[in-house]
Design a protein around this motif. Structure first.
Motif, mmCIF file in Angstrom:
data_model
loop_
_atom_site.group_PDB
_atom_site.id
_atom_site.type_symbol
_atom_site.label_atom_id
_atom_site.label_comp_id
_atom_site.label_asym_id
_atom_site.label_seq_id
_atom_site.Cartn_x
_atom_site.Cartn_y
_atom_site.Cartn_z
ATOM 1 N N THR A 453 0.815 -1.217 0.000
ATOM 2 C CA THR A 453 0.000 0.000 0.000
ATOM 3 C C THR A 453 0.847 1.265 0.000
ATOM 4 O O THR A 453 0.355 2.338 -0.325
ATOM 5 N N VAL A 454 2.115 1.144 0.372
ATOM 6 C CA VAL A 454 2.980 2.335 0.466
ATOM 7 C C VAL A 454 3.108 3.063 -0.878
ATOM 8 O O VAL A 454 2.940 4.287 -0.935
ATOM 9 N N PRO A 455 3.402 2.368 -2.003
ATOM 10 C CA PRO A 455 3.486 3.072 -3.286
ATOM 11 C C PRO A 455 2.183 3.757 -3.667
ATOM 12 O O PRO A 455 2.191 4.857 -4.234
ATOM 13 N N THR A 456 1.049 3.117 -3.350
ATOM 14 C CA THR A 456 -0.245 3.723 -3.671
ATOM 15 C C THR A 456 -0.440 5.007 -2.880
ATOM 16 O O THR A 456 -0.898 6.027 -3.415
ATOM 17 N N ILE A 457 -0.098 4.969 -1.606
ATOM 18 C CA ILE A 457 -0.218 6.157 -0.760
ATOM 19 C C ILE A 457 0.624 7.301 -1.328
ATOM 20 O O ILE A 457 0.167 8.443 -1.449
ATOM 21 N N LYS A 458 1.862 6.989 -1.705
ATOM 22 C CA LYS A 458 2.766 8.017 -2.239
ATOM 23 C C LYS A 458 2.244 8.573 -3.554
ATOM 24 O O LYS A 458 2.252 9.797 -3.778
ATOM 25 N N LYS A 459 1.779 7.682 -4.438
ATOM 26 C CA LYS A 459 1.317 8.142 -5.757
ATOM 27 C C LYS A 459 0.011 8.928 -5.646
ATOM 28 O O LYS A 459 -0.205 9.899 -6.383
ATOM 29 N N LEU A 460 -0.861 8.511 -4.726
ATOM 30 C CA LEU A 460 -2.122 9.231 -4.560
ATOM 31 C C LEU A 460 -1.862 10.636 -4.022
ATOM 32 O O LEU A 460 -2.446 11.616 -4.496
ATOM 33 N N GLN A 508 -6.836 6.526 5.409
ATOM 34 C CA GLN A 508 -7.237 5.699 6.547
ATOM 35 C C GLN A 508 -7.552 4.272 6.101
ATOM 36 O O GLN A 508 -7.246 3.306 6.805
ATOM 37 N N HIS A 509 -8.148 4.153 4.917
ATOM 38 C CA HIS A 509 -8.524 2.835 4.406
ATOM 39 C C HIS A 509 -7.341 2.081 3.820
ATOM 40 O O HIS A 509 -7.491 0.930 3.399
ATOM 41 N N LEU A 510 -6.171 2.721 3.760
ATOM 42 C CA LEU A 510 -4.963 2.033 3.282
ATOM 43 C C LEU A 510 -4.005 1.709 4.419
ATOM 44 O O LEU A 510 -2.973 1.080 4.200
ATOM 45 N N ARG A 511 -4.337 2.118 5.618
ATOM 46 C CA ARG A 511 -3.422 1.907 6.736
ATOM 47 C C ARG A 511 -3.400 0.436 7.154
ATOM 48 O O ARG A 511 -4.434 -0.209 7.227
ATOM 49 N N CYS A 512 -2.169 -0.052 7.420
ATOM 50 C CA CYS A 512 -1.992 -1.456 7.813
ATOM 51 C C CYS A 512 -1.275 -1.568 9.157
ATOM 52 O O CYS A 512 -0.487 -2.477 9.378
ATOM 53 N N ASP A 513 -1.517 -0.602 10.030
ATOM 54 C CA ASP A 513 -0.780 -0.605 11.299
ATOM 55 C C ASP A 513 -1.547 -1.251 12.445
ATOM 56 O O ASP A 513 -1.142 -1.170 13.606
ATOM 57 N N GLU A 522 -9.321 -6.577 2.827
ATOM 58 C CA GLU A 522 -10.104 -5.348 2.627
ATOM 59 C C GLU A 522 -9.177 -4.178 2.274
ATOM 60 O O GLU A 522 -9.488 -3.366 1.396
ATOM 61 N N ILE A 523 -8.047 -4.108 2.961
ATOM 62 C CA ILE A 523 -7.094 -3.019 2.704
ATOM 63 C C ILE A 523 -6.539 -3.117 1.284
ATOM 64 O O ILE A 523 -6.435 -2.114 0.570
ATOM 65 N N LEU A 524 -6.201 -4.336 0.853
ATOM 66 C CA LEU A 524 -5.675 -4.512 -0.500
ATOM 67 C C LEU A 524 -6.752 -4.233 -1.548
ATOM 68 O O LEU A 524 -6.453 -3.722 -2.625
ATOM 69 N N LEU A 530 -8.482 2.251 -5.488
ATOM 70 C CA LEU A 530 -7.899 3.582 -5.668
ATOM 71 C C LEU A 530 -6.991 3.631 -6.892
ATOM 72 O O LEU A 530 -6.950 4.641 -7.604
ATOM 73 N N ASN A 531 -6.254 2.546 -7.124
ATOM 74 C CA ASN A 531 -5.412 2.481 -8.325
ATOM 75 C C ASN A 531 -6.256 2.644 -9.587
ATOM 76 O O ASN A 531 -5.882 3.353 -10.521
ATOM 77 N N ARG A 532 -7.403 1.951 -9.594
ATOM 78 C CA ARG A 532 -8.284 2.014 -10.779
ATOM 79 C C ARG A 532 -8.936 3.390 -10.908
ATOM 80 O O ARG A 532 -8.972 3.965 -11.987
ATOM 81 N N ILE A 533 -9.463 3.913 -9.804
ATOM 82 C CA ILE A 533 -10.205 5.172 -9.829
ATOM 83 C C ILE A 533 -9.331 6.336 -10.298
ATOM 84 O O ILE A 533 -9.732 7.154 -11.130
ATOM 85 N N PHE A 534 -8.100 6.408 -9.779
ATOM 86 C CA PHE A 534 -7.219 7.533 -10.090
ATOM 87 C C PHE A 534 -6.179 7.203 -11.159
ATOM 88 O O PHE A 534 -5.321 8.029 -11.461
ATOM 89 N N GLY A 535 -6.266 5.994 -11.724
ATOM 90 C CA GLY A 535 -5.351 5.613 -12.796
ATOM 91 C C GLY A 535 -3.899 5.561 -12.350
ATOM 92 O O GLY A 535 -2.994 5.915 -13.106
#
Length: 556
Positions: A453-460, A508-513, A522-524, A530-535
């Protein structure tokens, strides 16, 4: 018609090139999604031309290409035809090389040989001294499809752990590298190696660290060797986050198993098993009177000496390169007579010994047939044959020595008979230990998956920041030039605040802590949504970038 024929001839040329280079570029070993392996330029061209590209079949060279051209697409702009013709098939093939595995996730793999799968004759050729582990990591990570690596090389195993950008290619490259450094053919390696990936690879290392995969069940020395992997990997490029996290977690597992199950209590180590084997082979009355020589005063040699003392041996000769370690042993074992001799006196000391223990890091044999056959015979009271117990890998005693009638040679693979004596008690403890492993595997896999999820968080966040900065510039350009700094800061703070508020929910929905009740699946799911929605296409684009960077590096 000319346009279509020009395109079809280009495809035909591509097919010919693919067939002629399939063994080099790996077409025959492509992923099951054949369209993903086909050059993206050709796919795009087909799409723009309304030409259906079908690659459903596999021929002798891998892919069987078939194009269907609708009648209304035969007359097209000459520009398309010239574009297809200008890109040769070989160029298309080269530029698409990085695309072939972008649909594949990186994998955690272990490629190895151990005492259960390969004889010592093979393992010793692959043995890598601890001092050379960082260099080996660098060489492995220089391979095209390997991102991270670690080496675990002991007397019982040689295992390479990697994070591979392509599982199939990664295994192939590492196996070829192992063949290159050892001189063992790829076919022989494939016959003796074992391959495990992802959860199975994790489980295997945890069992190794816990002593569940050792010849001597529950032995503690392997835990120290796993610790050395972490220590030697610190600061080494290629001993990355996933691999270092795996080995650090393995240390935790090994300690937990030994604490909760007491599996190491009463179990023997390789060195103690070597002493037990010597006592089994010597006549009963000679156990305390046999003349003993220990070659090597390192970790294994020191343990051999201590176990000999525990069995009643009060005098021994130790041959070592330097006297420092032997002097330290004399201080520790004051009631035992330990005589030091330099390595130059090895054969002279062997001539006066009945039992010889060897445990050095020498990469070449210390004893050969021509050396041993010139030695005087031993006393008949100790069996009439000089006993060599070799627990080194690579071996210190050449295999040819066992052909002599005056010598008897045993190596690490011969310790299994000794271990069988108290195996039942340790097996009961091993069952308790194995119940711990799945819990620890689950914890580690959750941690490893959370890294996705870290790359997704950074890219978003970067995506949102680009929009914020662009809209802020537009807003300021429409305002007076002499707008005060205070107002500019207020507008800037407003834009940042809006972005942070909007991103709070998705983040918040990407947090894995572990701070919420969401499951990993669910997190994945949220990540992929989010990857699909924001390309963002995080997983695919990052993997493609890594593969292309590797290919560019290898071509320099």
């Amino acid at each position: 018609m000319a346009v279509a024929s020009g395109f079809v001839s280009s495809v035909a040329e591509l097919k010919t090139k693919m067939e002629s280079t399939s063994l080099v570029h790996g077409v025959t070993s492509a992923s099951s999604s054949s369209v993903a392996c086909f050059p993206s330029q050709v796919r795009n061209l087909c799409k723009s031309s309304k030409i259906k590209l079908k690659v459903p079949e596999r021929g002798a060279f891998g892919l069987s290409i078939r194009c269907e051209v609708n009648s209304d697409t035969l007359v097209r702009n000459d520009e398309i035809g010239s574009k297809a013709s200008s890109l040769s098939a070989l160029q298309l093939l080269k530029t698409s090389a990085g695309d072939r595995y972008t649909k594949e996730r990186s994998s955690l793999l272990v490629i190895g040989l151990n005492v259960h799968t390969a004889p010592v004759e093979i393992r010793e050729k692959l043995s890598i001294p601890e001092a050379q582990w960082p260099q080996a990591i660098g060489e492995i990570c220089a391979l095209n499809h390997i991102e991270e690596a670690a080496v675990l090389s002991t007397c019982n195993r040689m295992e390479i752990y990697v994070v591979a950008l392509s599982q199939h290619r990664g295994v192939k490259e590492v196996t070829e590298w192992m063949s290159k450094i050892s001189g063992v053919s790829v076919s022989d390696l494939c016959r003796h190696r074992f391959l495990l990936n992802n959860k199975d690879a994790t489980r295997h290392l945890f069992e190794v660290s816990a002593g569940l995969d050792s010849v001597v069940l529950g032995e503690g020395q392997i835990l120290a060797q796993v610790k050395h992997v972490v220590k030697s990997g610190q600061g080494v490029q290629g001993f990355g986050r996933k691999i270092s996290g795996l080995f650090k977690h393995a240390l935790t597992v090994g300690k937990r198993v030994r604490t909760e199950t007491n599996i190491s209590a009463g179990s023997v180590s390789v060195s103690s098993a070597a002493v037990e084997l010597a006592l089994m082979k010597l006549p009963t009355y000679s156990c305390t009177t046999a003349r003993v020589l220990v070659v090597g005063a390192g970790k294994m040699g020191k343990l051999v000496i201590k176990h000999l003392v525990a069995k009643g041996c009060t005098k021994m000769v130790v041959v070592n390169r330097t006297e420092d370690r032997v002097a330290a042993l004399r201080e520790e074992l004051k009631d035992v007579e330990i005589v030091y001799q330099p390595l130059t006196e090895l054969l002279a000391c062997t001539a006066e010994a009945d039992v010889v223990f060897t445990s050095t890091a020498s990469e070449t044999p210390l004893f050969l047939k021509e050396n041993v056959q010139t030695l005087p015979p031993v006393n008949s009271q100790v069996g009439g044959r000089r006993l060599f117990i070799d627990i080194s890998v690579p071996r210190n005693v050449g295999s040819c020595v066992s052909d002599l009638e005056t010598a008897c040679v045993y190596n690490v693979d011969d310790l299994k008979d000794v271990v069988a004596a108290n195996k039942e008690d340790r097996l009961l403890k091993a069952m308790e230990a194995k119940a711990i492993i799945p819990e620890e595997v689950k914890q580690f896999e959750a941690w490893k998956d959370s890294l996705e999820t870290v790359p997704t968080i950074k890219k978003l966040r970067a995506y949102a920041e680009r929009i914020r900065a662009s809209e802020l510039d537009k807003c300021l350009s429409k305002m007076d030039v002499d707008i005060s700094k205070t107002k500019k800061k207020a507008i800037y703070d407003l834009s940042v605040g809006i972005v942070n508020k909007l991103l709070h929910g998705p983040m918040q929905h990407l947090r894995c802590d572990g701070t919420d009740n969401r499951t990993l699946s669910e997190i994945l799911e949220n990540m992929h949504a989010l990857n699909r929605i924001f390309g963002l296409e995080t997983e695919i684009s990052m993997l493609e970038e890594k593969i292309r960077a590797k290919m560019d590096q290898s071509q320099k």
